[in-house]
Design a protein around this motif. Sequence first.
Motif, PDB file in Angstrom:
ATOM      1  N   GLY A 121       0.647  -1.199  -0.092  1.00 46.68           N
ATOM      2  CA  GLY A 121      -0.046  -0.097   0.032  1.00 46.68           C
ATOM      3  C   GLY A 121       0.934   1.128   0.022  1.00 46.68           C
ATOM      4  N   GLU A 122       1.839   1.083  -0.167  1.00 46.40           N
ATOM      5  CA  GLU A 122       2.925   2.109  -0.159  1.00 46.40           C
ATOM      6  C   GLU A 122       2.868   3.109  -1.715  1.00 46.40           C
ATOM      7  OE1 GLU A 122       6.357   0.688   2.533  1.00 46.40           O
ATOM      8  OE2 GLU A 122       6.679   0.365   0.266  1.00 46.40           O
ATOM      9  N   MET A 123       3.050   4.425  -1.412  1.00 43.45           N
ATOM     10  CA  MET A 123       3.360   5.016  -2.695  1.00 43.45           C
ATOM     11  C   MET A 123       4.925   5.272  -3.016  1.00 43.45           C
ATOM     12  SD  MET A 123       2.674   6.584  -5.499  1.00 43.45           S
ATOM     13  CE  MET A 123       0.980   6.995  -5.651  1.00 43.45           C
ATOM     14  N   ARG A 124       5.480   4.677  -4.131  1.00 42.63           N
ATOM     15  CA  ARG A 124       6.853   4.612  -4.428  1.00 42.63           C
ATOM     16  C   ARG A 124       7.145   5.790  -5.378  1.00 42.63           C
ATOM     17  NH1 ARG A 124       7.985  -1.873  -3.825  1.00 42.63           N
ATOM     18  NH2 ARG A 124       7.303  -1.945  -1.460  1.00 42.63           N
ATOM     19  N   ILE A 125       8.367   6.379  -5.110  1.00 39.72           N
ATOM     20  CA  ILE A 125       8.950   7.346  -6.221  1.00 39.72           C
ATOM     21  C   ILE A 125      10.104   6.614  -6.714  1.00 39.72           C
ATOM     22  CG2 ILE A 125       9.426   9.715  -6.771  1.00 39.72           C
ATOM     23  CD1 ILE A 125       6.905  10.303  -4.685  1.00 39.72           C
TER      24      ILE A 125
END
Length: 55
Positions: free
Chosen positions: A28-32
């Motif tokens: 559920g992480e937003m990764r960049i």
Amino acid sequence: MMDYRQMIREQLGEGWRFIKAYNAFESGEMRIIAADETGREHRYILVDGKLTEKP
């Protein structure tokens, strides 16, 4: 919609550039992904509006 390019410039500096943002479904992480001045890619997790480098 969030401006990831602006966020990277503000938090990492002018020499960095945005590559990609995606949602990691398993956690559920937003990764960049961003690249430094030499072109080396670094992976970050977005937590409460702050970029945290992923180990």
